[in-house]
Motif scaffolding. Sequence first.
Motif, PDB file in Angstrom:
ATOM      1  N   ALA A   1       0.811  -1.217   0.000  1.00  0.00           N
ATOM      2  CA  ALA A   1       0.000   0.000   0.000  1.00  0.00           C
ATOM      3  C   ALA A   1       0.845   1.267   0.000  1.00  0.00           C
ATOM      4  O   ALA A   1       0.397   2.318  -0.485  1.00  0.00           O
ATOM      5  N   TYR A   2       2.077   1.198   0.524  1.00  0.00           N
ATOM      6  CA  TYR A   2       2.898   2.397   0.666  1.00  0.00           C
ATOM      7  C   TYR A   2       3.761   2.693  -0.563  1.00  0.00           C
ATOM      8  O   TYR A   2       4.466   3.703  -0.591  1.00  0.00           O
ATOM      9  N   CYS A   3       3.740   1.795  -1.560  1.00  0.00           N
ATOM     10  CA  CYS A   3       4.436   2.021  -2.839  1.00  0.00           C
ATOM     11  C   CYS A   3       5.943   2.221  -2.666  1.00  0.00           C
ATOM     12  O   CYS A   3       6.560   3.049  -3.335  1.00  0.00           O
TER      13      CYS A   3
ATOM     14  N   ALA B   1      -1.050   7.032   1.689  1.00  0.00           N
ATOM     15  CA  ALA B   1      -1.193   5.671   2.216  1.00  0.00           C
ATOM     16  C   ALA B   1      -1.104   5.654   3.737  1.00  0.00           C
ATOM     17  O   ALA B   1      -1.822   4.893   4.402  1.00  0.00           O
ATOM     18  N   ILE B   2      -0.239   6.491   4.300  1.00  0.00           N
ATOM     19  CA  ILE B   2      -0.138   6.572   5.763  1.00  0.00           C
ATOM     20  C   ILE B   2      -1.435   7.107   6.346  1.00  0.00           C
ATOM     21  O   ILE B   2      -1.929   6.597   7.361  1.00  0.00           O
ATOM     22  N   ARG B   3      -2.008   8.122   5.695  1.00  0.00           N
ATOM     23  CA  ARG B   3      -3.279   8.655   6.187  1.00  0.00           C
ATOM     24  C   ARG B   3      -4.388   7.599   6.118  1.00  0.00           C
ATOM     25  O   ARG B   3      -5.244   7.529   7.008  1.00  0.00           O
ATOM     26  N   ALA B   4      -4.354   6.760   5.075  1.00  0.00           N
ATOM     27  CA  ALA B   4      -5.404   5.752   4.901  1.00  0.00           C
ATOM     28  C   ALA B   4      -5.164   4.493   5.718  1.00  0.00           C
ATOM     29  O   ALA B   4      -6.111   3.904   6.257  1.00  0.00           O
TER      30      ALA B   4
END
Length: 219
Positions: free
Chosen positions: A179-181, A196-199
Amino acid sequence: MTVVEPRLTLERRLLREHALVIACDEVGRGALAGPVAVGAVMIDAPRARKRIPVGLRDSKLVPEPRRADLARRAADWVAASAVGWASAAEIDEIGIMRALGLATARALADLEAHGVVAADAVVVLDGNYDYINPAAGTRLDVRPVIKADRDCASAAAASVIAKVARDELMVRLHDEHPAYCWARNKGYASPEHREAIRAQGLSPLHRASWSIADAPTLF
C-alpha cells in the motif's frame, strides 16, 4: 546545471600521511520508513592511482537505471566496501544521529571482518559533524567534509553503493507492505506514501517518532 565530477585530490593528500582512507556516506536519513544505511569504502595508495569509474557521482546525481551498474563498478574499484544499517525501530529509540553512528560502526565492523583496520585509517565522512565516534565510543580519526559525496570519489562510491543496497531492500519490503508504494518511493515522503499513511496508518517499518506532516519531501 554544471555537474561536478568527483576527484581524488583529498584522498591522495591524506594518503601521504595515512596508509588507508575510509570514506563514509549515508542514505535514507530523510525517509519516513525503512532503515538508514551507511556505505563505507576503503582505498589505499594503489587504488588512488587507478582511474575513477566513468560516471561516478553522488548517488542523487545518478539516474536510477544506471545506479546498479555503477555501484558494481565502484565496488570493484575500491579495495573494500561495506554497508551498515540501523533500523526504523532503532531510529525511534535512539534518534537519527546516534542511529547514523550505529550504522557506520556496523559498516566499519564489516570492513574489519575483511581485514581492514579502521584505527589505521583516516575516515572521510560526508557532512559537517562527526556522528561516528560519539555513537560508537571510538577514537577514530574522522574528517567531516561538506559535500564529500560530490567532490571526493571515494565518498561518491560509498554513496552509490549504499543507495543501491537500500533501494533494493525497500523494493523487497514493498511486497510485504504494497500500500505504501515503496518500490517507487523507497520510503521517502512522496504524495502517494503520505496518502497511504493517512489511509492505512503506520507499518512496523515506519519511523513512528517522526512527524509525518513535517517530514522531508522526496528528492
